[in-house]
Design a protein around this motif. Structure first.
Motif, PDB file in Angstrom:
ATOM      1  N   VAL A 241       5.342  24.448  37.403  1.00 22.12           N
ATOM      2  CA  VAL A 241       6.782  24.214  37.281  1.00 22.12           C
ATOM      3  C   VAL A 241       7.130  22.925  38.023  1.00 22.12           C
ATOM      4  O   VAL A 241       6.693  22.723  39.162  1.00 22.12           O
ATOM      5  CB  VAL A 241       7.585  25.399  37.852  1.00 22.12           C
ATOM      6  CG1 VAL A 241       9.048  25.024  38.072  1.00 22.12           C
ATOM      7  CG2 VAL A 241       7.476  26.607  36.922  1.00 22.12           C
TER       8      VAL A 241
ATOM      9  N   GLN B 221      13.392  32.852  36.009  1.00 18.62           N
ATOM     10  CA  GLN B 221      13.563  31.662  35.174  1.00 18.62           C
ATOM     11  C   GLN B 221      14.447  31.930  33.967  1.00 18.62           C
ATOM     12  O   GLN B 221      15.417  31.223  33.725  1.00 18.62           O
ATOM     13  CB  GLN B 221      12.195  31.153  34.701  1.00 18.62           C
ATOM     14  CG  GLN B 221      12.273  29.922  33.798  1.00 18.62           C
ATOM     15  CD  GLN B 221      10.913  29.406  33.404  1.00 18.62           C
ATOM     16  OE1 GLN B 221      10.104  29.070  34.254  1.00 18.62           O
ATOM     17  NE2 GLN B 221      10.644  29.347  32.105  1.00 18.62           N
TER      18      GLN B 221
ATOM     19  N   HIS C 261       8.379  23.618  32.678  1.00 20.69           N
ATOM     20  CA  HIS C 261       7.402  24.659  32.991  1.00 20.69           C
ATOM     21  C   HIS C 261       6.299  24.589  31.945  1.00 20.69           C
ATOM     22  O   HIS C 261       6.507  24.933  30.780  1.00 20.69           O
ATOM     23  CB  HIS C 261       8.075  26.044  32.965  1.00 20.69           C
ATOM     24  CG  HIS C 261       7.170  27.169  33.351  1.00 20.69           C
ATOM     25  ND1 HIS C 261       7.557  28.493  33.281  1.00 20.69           N
ATOM     26  CD2 HIS C 261       5.893  27.180  33.819  1.00 20.69           C
ATOM     27  CE1 HIS C 261       6.575  29.266  33.693  1.00 20.69           C
ATOM     28  NE2 HIS C 261       5.545  28.485  34.015  1.00 20.69           N
TER      29      HIS C 261
ATOM     30  N   GLY D  78       8.343  31.988  36.149  1.00 21.53           N
ATOM     31  CA  GLY D  78       8.083  30.608  36.559  1.00 21.53           C
ATOM     32  C   GLY D  78       8.714  30.324  37.912  1.00 21.53           C
ATOM     33  O   GLY D  78       8.138  29.634  38.747  1.00 21.53           O
TER      34      GLY D  78
ATOM     35  N   SER E 156       4.078  19.496  41.128  1.00 16.62           N
ATOM     36  CA  SER E 156       5.004  20.591  41.436  1.00 16.62           C
ATOM     37  C   SER E 156       5.415  20.552  42.900  1.00 16.62           C
ATOM     38  O   SER E 156       6.608  20.637  43.241  1.00 16.62           O
ATOM     39  CB  SER E 156       4.354  21.931  41.096  1.00 16.62           C
ATOM     40  OG  SER E 156       5.250  22.999  41.313  1.00 16.62           O
TER      41      SER E 156
ATOM     42  N   ASP F 141       6.078  28.540  40.533  1.00 18.34           N
ATOM     43  CA  ASP F 141       4.705  28.412  40.051  1.00 18.34           C
ATOM     44  C   ASP F 141       4.230  26.960  40.124  1.00 18.34           C
ATOM     45  O   ASP F 141       5.032  26.019  40.043  1.00 18.34           O
ATOM     46  CB  ASP F 141       4.595  28.912  38.613  1.00 18.34           C
ATOM     47  CG  ASP F 141       4.550  30.437  38.533  1.00 18.34           C
ATOM     48  OD1 ASP F 141       4.485  31.092  39.593  1.00 18.34           O
ATOM     49  OD2 ASP F 141       4.581  30.969  37.404  1.00 18.34           O
TER      50      ASP F 141
ATOM     51  N   LEU G  64       3.992  26.295  30.732  1.00 15.84           N
ATOM     52  CA  LEU G  64       3.467  27.655  30.656  1.00 15.84           C
ATOM     53  C   LEU G  64       2.500  27.792  29.493  1.00 15.84           C
ATOM     54  O   LEU G  64       2.514  27.031  28.539  1.00 15.84           O
ATOM     55  CB  LEU G  64       4.611  28.661  30.527  1.00 15.84           C
ATOM     56  CG  LEU G  64       5.419  28.772  29.234  1.00 15.84           C
ATOM     57  CD1 LEU G  64       6.439  29.909  29.361  1.00 15.84           C
ATOM     58  CD2 LEU G  64       6.138  27.510  28.837  1.00 15.84           C
TER      59      LEU G  64
END
Length: 544
Positions: A107, A125, A257, A168, A35, A104, A259
């Motif tokens: 991401v 996001q 992302h 995000g 990231s 984040d 997540l």
């Protein structure tokens, strides 16, 4: 505008041991590295807001190239449950006195953010709508909480669908907004502390999203501040993929992302690691060395990683998988036997092994030829799966095959004209099982998530199914991926040929599927080839 990473290490956690929601600590560190490095690829002013321990990890040990480091998160103590970790993150937003965008650590960007997005007073996001956990927790807030601030109350009492802003990425030019946002969150938490502390651990995981993402959306609506969204799609509960499509790299995807449950997905973790190895090998090997030098025995490490050093020959995965009980290995066969017993009122002798049970049923008990065929098919499916797993070669050979396949795929897909220049063949280690009914389970694969009720096969006519088996070493499981007709035919085209050009494959598939809309085939083929190549099933190369 500046770009910000926010990171801290909770008291009592060791960042070289704790997984932070990932398959293991190694992937958590790799995620922060990828990231950060991708942000630095496009922007010079990347800032880290952290605590002392976070600075020691990300700066001193990993040597990530942040332009500025701010130690602002030491000794934060808010009057709320430690599980409500998002309070620290929301507080960090108030530390900025200029336009910012918090990104984040899960991401990854592969193109710069669009100027139209970056111009927003507020930026997020995407919109999430009517997710089940929002419905549950917002209803709980409405019905039981002692204090519901006006911006939240207006949204709760309105008839519109429940919406939230995925964080995000979160920030904007209206940086003063975030001080009021934090005050609203603090008062909401303080006044409802007792109710919040009564939430279950599972509810608390989702309540963090409610506090950050739902309240952000409520306040921005109440103040009539426009939010510019990176993704213009409104995501609802029907979506479950498309945020971790590593197989569309290196050129075809601008943003990812990882997540939620993506972090626990073995395929995603492997692809994350390989992407870091491909693009930033110095940081990849630094993390590997750091983790290995710390210790290899801690909570969160997979049984395979712990076991494989003791194996000199053969696959350590095979050996560990073979230690599963017969009930685990033949779970679907056992379920079909139990269903048959219930339907045909046959007494079930649980003292016999699965093998003897199947033999007895096929030879003596079953008069229904349909049930007999079904039972034989599921038993053969699970036997073949076990045989293939036991035949896996050494860990070293499997690793080299995976690395070679992924390196070749990345090299080919880097070329924008790869379809004109590429050749394909099957990997020597690919494994598939054929069956007449649908037995595949792939609940830990990020795409086409499928929890299969195998008893539905009693109501289906026999057909042709092919299931691709892939090793998930993180969960000590075998991913069973149901191949669709185009993927099945693609593998058959590649089965007896050394290398074949993409153009020839495309011609054969178009000729075979003459009744399918020809416009659909190229995209479907590309998706299949990318996924299977990055999974080590197809080997690619560019024609000389």
């Amino acid at each position: 505008m500046k770009y910000v990473h926010t990171f801290w290490i909770d008291e009592g956690k060791n960042a070289l041991e704790a997984s932070f929601g990932w398959c293991s600590a190694k992937y958590h560190l790799m995620s922060w590295a990828l990231s950060c490095l991708q942000l630095n690829k496009f922007y010079e002013n990347v800032e880290l807001v952290t605590d002392t321990r976070g600075k020691e990890l990300l700066i001193d040990k990993l040597k990530l190239p942040y332009k500025k480091v701010r130690i602002e998160l030491d000794d934060l103590k808010f009057d709320c449950s430690p599980q409500l970790w998002v309070t620290n993150k929301i507080y960090s937003y108030t530390l900025h006195d200029e336009p910012f965008l918090n990104v984040d650590g899960d991401v990854y960007i592969f193109q710069p953010f669009a100027d139209g997005v970056l111009s927003g007073d507020l930026i997020a996001q995407n919109i999430e709508q009517d997710f089940d956990y929002y419905k549950e927790l917002v209803k709980l807030v409405k019905d039981t909480f002692d204090f519901v601030p006006d911006p939240i109350k207006k949204q709760v009492e309105s008839s519109v669908p429940i919406k939230a802003s995925n964080a995000g990425i979160l920030g904007g030019h209206d940086y003063r907004f975030f001080s009021g946002y934090f005050r609203l969150v603090r008062s909401f938490i303080s006044e409802n502390k007792n109710k919040i502390n009564q939430l279950t651990s599972a509810q608390m995981v989702n309540f963090n999203a409610v506090v950050e993402q739902y309240i952000f959306h409520c306040l921005s609506q109440d103040l009539n501040v426009e939010v510019k969204y990176l993704l213009d799609t409104v995501y609802d509960p029907s979506f479950f993929e498309a945020f971790a499509n590593f197989h569309y790299l290196p050129n075809n995807i601008p943003f990812m992302h990882a997540l939620g449950d993506y972090k626990k997905n073995g395929w995603v973790c492997d692809q994350l690691a390989n992407r870091l190895r491909l693009d930033y090998p110095e940081y990849y090997y630094r993390i590997i060395t750091l983790i290995e030098s710390h210790t290899k025995y801690f909570d969160g490490i997979s049984p395979l990683e712990e076991f494989k050093d003791s194996c000199t020959n053969g696959s350590s995965f095979s050996r560990l998988y073979s230690e599963k009980s017969e009930i685990e290995i033949f779970c679907r066969t056992q379920k079909i036997i139990s269903s048959i017993c219930d339907k045909e009122q046959i007494p079930l002798n649980m003292s016999k092994s699965i093998n003897f049970q199947v033999t007895d049923f096929l030879d003596k008990e079953l008069t229904n030829t349909g049930s007999a065929a079904l039972l034989k098919d599921v038993f053969e499916f699970e036997k073949e799966k076990m045989r293939l797993i036991q035949s896996l070669p050494s860990d070293d050979l499997m690793w080299k095959n995976e690395v070679k396949a992924i390196d070749n795929a990345n090299r080919v897909f880097t070329d924008n004209n790869w379809q004109e220049k590429s050749e394909l063949r099957l990997s020597p280690l690919f494994m598939t099982v054929e069956s007449e009914w649908d037995w595949a389970q792939n609940p830990i694969l990020f795409t086409r998530v499928k929890v299969n009720n195998v008893e539905k096969n009693f109501h289906l006519a026999s057909y042709y199914y092919q299931t691709l088996l892939m090793v998930d070493k993180h969960h000590m499981e075998v991913i069973e991926y149901s191949l669709d007709p185009i993927e099945i035919y693609l593998l058959s085209v590649l089965s007896n040929i050394e290398f074949i050009s993409f153009a020839e494959v495309n011609e054969k598939i178009n000729a075979f599927f003459e009744n399918i809309d020809k416009k659909e085939i190229p995209n479907h083929m590309e998706e299949a080839i990318r996924f299977l190549s990055y999974s080590g099933v197809i080997s690619l190369r560019l024609k000389e």
